[in-house]
Motif scaffolding. Structure first.
Motif, short mmCIF file in Angstrom:
data_model
loop_
_atom_site.label_atom_id
_atom_site.label_comp_id
_atom_site.label_asym_id
_atom_site.label_seq_id
_atom_site.Cartn_x
_atom_site.Cartn_y
_atom_site.Cartn_z
N MET A 179 0.83 -1.20 0.00
CA MET A 179 0.00 0.00 0.00
C MET A 179 0.87 1.25 0.00
O MET A 179 1.88 1.31 0.71
CB MET A 179 -0.93 0.01 1.22
CG MET A 179 -1.95 -1.10 1.22
SD MET A 179 -3.16 -0.98 2.58
CE MET A 179 -2.11 -1.36 4.00
N LEU A 180 0.46 2.23 -0.79
CA LEU A 180 1.11 3.53 -0.84
C LEU A 180 0.11 4.58 -0.40
O LEU A 180 -1.02 4.62 -0.92
CB LEU A 180 1.60 3.85 -2.26
CG LEU A 180 2.61 2.90 -2.89
CD1 LEU A 180 2.93 3.35 -4.32
CD2 LEU A 180 3.89 2.84 -2.06
N GLU A 181 0.51 5.45 0.52
CA GLU A 181 -0.38 6.53 0.96
C GLU A 181 0.06 7.83 0.30
O GLU A 181 1.22 8.24 0.42
CB GLU A 181 -0.36 6.67 2.48
CG GLU A 181 -1.38 7.68 2.98
CD GLU A 181 -1.59 7.58 4.49
OE1 GLU A 181 -2.75 7.62 4.93
OE2 GLU A 181 -0.58 7.44 5.21
N GLY A 182 -0.87 8.46 -0.37
CA GLY A 182 -0.60 9.72 -1.07
C GLY A 182 -1.54 9.85 -2.24
O GLY A 182 -2.30 8.93 -2.58
N SER A 183 -1.54 11.00 -2.88
CA SER A 183 -2.40 11.23 -4.03
C SER A 183 -1.93 10.41 -5.22
O SER A 183 -0.75 10.46 -5.59
CB SER A 183 -2.42 12.71 -4.41
OG SER A 183 -3.11 12.90 -5.63
N ALA A 184 -2.87 9.70 -5.83
CA ALA A 184 -2.53 8.88 -7.00
C ALA A 184 -2.04 9.71 -8.16
O ALA A 184 -1.37 9.18 -9.06
CB ALA A 184 -3.74 8.05 -7.41
N ILE A 185 -2.35 11.01 -8.18
CA ILE A 185 -1.93 11.84 -9.31
C ILE A 185 -0.69 12.66 -8.99
O ILE A 185 -0.29 13.51 -9.79
CB ILE A 185 -3.07 12.74 -9.82
CG1 ILE A 185 -3.55 13.70 -8.74
CG2 ILE A 185 -4.23 11.89 -10.33
CD1 ILE A 185 -4.55 14.73 -9.24
N SER A 186 -0.07 12.40 -7.83
CA SER A 186 1.19 13.08 -7.53
C SER A 186 2.33 12.38 -8.27
O SER A 186 2.32 11.17 -8.46
CB SER A 186 1.46 13.07 -6.03
OG SER A 186 1.84 11.77 -5.59
N GLU A 187 3.32 13.15 -8.67
CA GLU A 187 4.44 12.57 -9.40
C GLU A 187 5.23 11.62 -8.51
O GLU A 187 5.76 10.61 -8.99
CB GLU A 187 5.35 13.68 -9.94
CG GLU A 187 6.52 13.17 -10.78
CD GLU A 187 6.11 12.19 -11.86
OE1 GLU A 187 6.82 11.15 -12.01
OE2 GLU A 187 5.11 12.42 -12.54
N GLU A 188 5.30 11.92 -7.22
CA GLU A 188 6.03 11.05 -6.30
C GLU A 188 5.43 9.64 -6.27
O GLU A 188 6.14 8.64 -6.37
CB GLU A 188 6.03 11.64 -4.90
CG GLU A 188 6.75 10.79 -3.86
CD GLU A 188 6.65 11.35 -2.46
OE1 GLU A 188 7.16 10.69 -1.53
OE2 GLU A 188 6.05 12.43 -2.28
N ILE A 189 4.10 9.56 -6.12
CA ILE A 189 3.44 8.26 -6.10
C ILE A 189 3.53 7.59 -7.47
O ILE A 189 3.82 6.39 -7.56
CB ILE A 189 1.97 8.42 -5.68
CG1 ILE A 189 1.87 8.84 -4.20
CG2 ILE A 189 1.20 7.12 -5.92
CD1 ILE A 189 2.32 7.79 -3.20
N ALA A 190 3.30 8.35 -8.52
CA ALA A 190 3.36 7.78 -9.87
C ALA A 190 4.72 7.19 -10.16
O ALA A 190 4.83 6.12 -10.79
CB ALA A 190 3.00 8.85 -10.90
N ALA A 191 5.78 7.84 -9.69
CA ALA A 191 7.14 7.33 -9.91
C ALA A 191 7.33 6.00 -9.19
O ALA A 191 7.96 5.07 -9.73
CB ALA A 191 8.16 8.35 -9.43
N GLN A 192 6.80 5.88 -7.98
CA GLN A 192 6.91 4.63 -7.24
C GLN A 192 6.15 3.51 -7.96
O GLN A 192 6.62 2.36 -8.00
CB GLN A 192 6.36 4.80 -5.82
CG GLN A 192 7.19 5.71 -4.94
CD GLN A 192 6.62 5.81 -3.54
OE1 GLN A 192 6.58 4.82 -2.80
NE2 GLN A 192 6.17 7.00 -3.16
N VAL A 193 5.01 3.84 -8.51
CA VAL A 193 4.21 2.84 -9.22
C VAL A 193 4.92 2.39 -10.49
O VAL A 193 4.96 1.20 -10.81
CB VAL A 193 2.81 3.39 -9.53
CG1 VAL A 193 2.01 2.39 -10.36
CG2 VAL A 193 2.06 3.71 -8.25
#
Length: 245
Positions: free
Chosen positions: A126-140
């Motif tokens: 699980m990742l906590e954060g906005s799905a449209i943030s670049e930080e989360i997108a990079a992790q995905v």
């Protein structure tokens, strides 16, 4: 002698195709979709002890897709109680491979505790954060690297702009032949003034309008109408997007 297994599959395929033109069946399905959404029908179910805010009909379709595709990674935006994550993880456990990556802007402590204590958590990240943030997108994107078969499921904020951005970020991670499933496209098809409570989405501003806009600029995906004709009762009409190239 004809093959009875193939004959059954072909008969079912023909019946599903005919559903698209069956006005009586389509009208009955719409009536149920309208009434059941108003009654919060999707909140009535659980999977392996966790609430799963989905229609059983969509769950069956997802089971069919996951069994056929046997994905290495399922990416889901929107976690809530975690029932969907556990549902997908349990199917992967039966298949014997695969991981589920869930994203939510707010994973509530009591839900996190229950998900992490569940036997299927071994296949969940699980990742906590906005799905449209670049930080989360990079992790995905890093999680998807090298995966042979990837599915994406979008079920978080249902506004047009948010879902469109999710599509731009995550649909390219879907592998050819697999699916990006956009949930709650039903919002566009519900009656005007349907929602009694205040929502930031509605007619003209929802996941389906985002799907239509996205498909104008990305011809790698098509709406799989055969799924709509099969399931009929769904929160994701025209939301089952198949990557064809």
């Amino acid at each position: 002698m004809s093959d009875p297994v193939k004959a059954f599959v072909e008969e079912r395929k023909q019946r599903i195709a005919e559903n698209g033109g069956n006005q009586q069946l389509q009208a009955a399905a719409k009536a149920f979709n309208d009434a059941s959404n108003s009654a919060r029908y999707s909140y009535n179910f659980s999977w392996m002890g966790r609430p799963i805010i989905q229609y059983p009909q969509d769950m069956i379709v997802m089971q069919e897709l996951i069994w056929d595709l046997k994905p290495d990674l399922i990416i889901e935006t929107g976690i809530a109680h975690g029932g969907s994550l556990i549902f997908y993880a349990s199917l992967m456990e039966l298949i014997g491979k695969g991981e589920v990556l869930g994203i939510d802007i707010d994973i509530r402590a009591h839900n996190r505790k229950e998900i992490e204590a569940h036997p299927m958590f071994k296949r969940i990240t699980m990742l906590e954060g906005s799905a449209i943030s670049e930080e989360i997108a990079a992790q995905v994107r890093r999680a998807a690297e090298g995966k042979q078969t990837v599915m994406v499921l979008l079920d978080s904020n249902h506004t047009h702009d948010h879902v469109l951005r999710e599509l731009e970020l995550y649909a390219p991670l879907v592998t050819p032949g697999s699916y990006c499933v956009v949930f709650d496209t039903i919002v566009e098809k519900l009656p005007e003034g349907y929602f009694s409570e205040s929502r930031p989405w509605g007619i003209g501003n929802n996941p389906l309008t985002a799907v239509y806009e996205y498909l104008k600029k990305d011809d790698n995906f098509v709406i799989d109408a055969s799924i709509d004709n099969k399931v009929l009762i769904s929160v994701a009409p025209e939301g089952y997007l198949k990557r064809i190239k």
